[in-house]
Design a protein around this motif. Sequence first.
Motif, short mmCIF file in Angstrom:
data_model
loop_
_atom_site.label_atom_id
_atom_site.label_comp_id
_atom_site.label_asym_id
_atom_site.label_seq_id
_atom_site.Cartn_x
_atom_site.Cartn_y
_atom_site.Cartn_z
N VAL A 18 13.54 24.33 29.41
CA VAL A 18 14.36 25.55 29.52
C VAL A 18 15.09 25.81 28.21
O VAL A 18 15.14 26.93 27.73
CB VAL A 18 15.36 25.43 30.69
CG1 VAL A 18 16.33 26.59 30.71
CG2 VAL A 18 14.60 25.37 32.01
N GLN A 140 15.25 31.46 35.49
CA GLN A 140 14.67 31.19 34.16
C GLN A 140 14.01 29.83 34.09
O GLN A 140 13.02 29.66 33.38
CB GLN A 140 15.72 31.36 33.07
CG GLN A 140 16.86 30.38 33.16
CD GLN A 140 17.76 30.47 31.94
OE1 GLN A 140 17.62 31.35 31.09
NE2 GLN A 140 18.70 29.55 31.86
N GLU A 141 14.53 28.84 34.88
CA GLU A 141 13.85 27.54 34.89
C GLU A 141 12.40 27.69 35.37
O GLU A 141 11.48 27.10 34.81
CB GLU A 141 14.58 26.54 35.80
CG GLU A 141 15.92 26.07 35.30
CD GLU A 141 17.06 27.04 35.59
OE1 GLU A 141 18.21 26.70 35.29
OE2 GLU A 141 16.78 28.16 36.10
#
Length: 233
Positions: A18, A140-141
Amino acid sequence: KEKLEINREQRALMKAIVDAYNRHQIPEDVAKKLLQDQYSPEENFLLLTEMATSQVQVLVEFTKNIPGFLSLDREDQIALLKGSAVEAMFLRSAQVFSRKMPTEHTDVLEERVRKSGIPDEFMTPMFNFYKSIGELHMVQEEQAILTAITILTPDRPYVKDPQAVERLQETMLDVLRKLCVLQHPQEQQYFARLLGRLTELRTLSHYHSEMLASWRMNDHKFTPLLCEIWDVQ
Ligand SMILES: O=C(c1ccccc1)c1ccc(-c2nc3ccccc3n2[C@H](C(=O)NC2CCCCC2)C2CCCCC2)cc1
């Protein structure tokens, strides 16, 4: 009941991916440019080649930070990047398209992409993909790990040691599976739906050479990097 929590090692892996994904953002936001003005097919093609060229550079930097990638055979590293670049570009385009923005902006953006010069026959599959990615509301991960999983696809052309790639990909898939259960507890099949998008992505990417060739204009100019990656010119 199998252990569901993400262990320390997996958390470190996820953090590395990430961080790399956030560090390597596309420099100039193409959506902002497209919302500002309506461009000609020629200008749009130039915009695409500029965006795509910088995205490939960003993709290489991101990939180098995937734990274990640099310990793969050097030629396999190239084969994986070459084999996933178009898919990664469509995945990133889908994420740009489904970014939270006012409805009228999404409508204008869709209109601008529709009128950009891309041949009409690709519009439906492309926007079906964009909308199916948008509906997933990925955190977003998930976006970062899904991109890593796309890159670490063992059955790309010319990969000499697919088992080594498969081992890395399986590690990512395991983290993503746990993340999906934790992030979307209500949706049983969320993880399966996410992987289904990768199949759609591969199909969409098969069209890419025709999409390029039939972009409504003549004498398409590419950067040397794109000639390498897109198998054109
Ligand atoms: O035909 C395409 C293609 C696909 C694979 C290989 C070669 C060509 C092909 C390729 C991208 C998009 C595409 N879908 C988009 C959705 C939302 C916003 C922009 C989008 N774009 C293009 C774009 O710049 N994408 C960026 C996004 C960041 C990462 C690098 C790429 C613009 C380029 C200006 C004109 C209009 C579309 C639409 C179509």
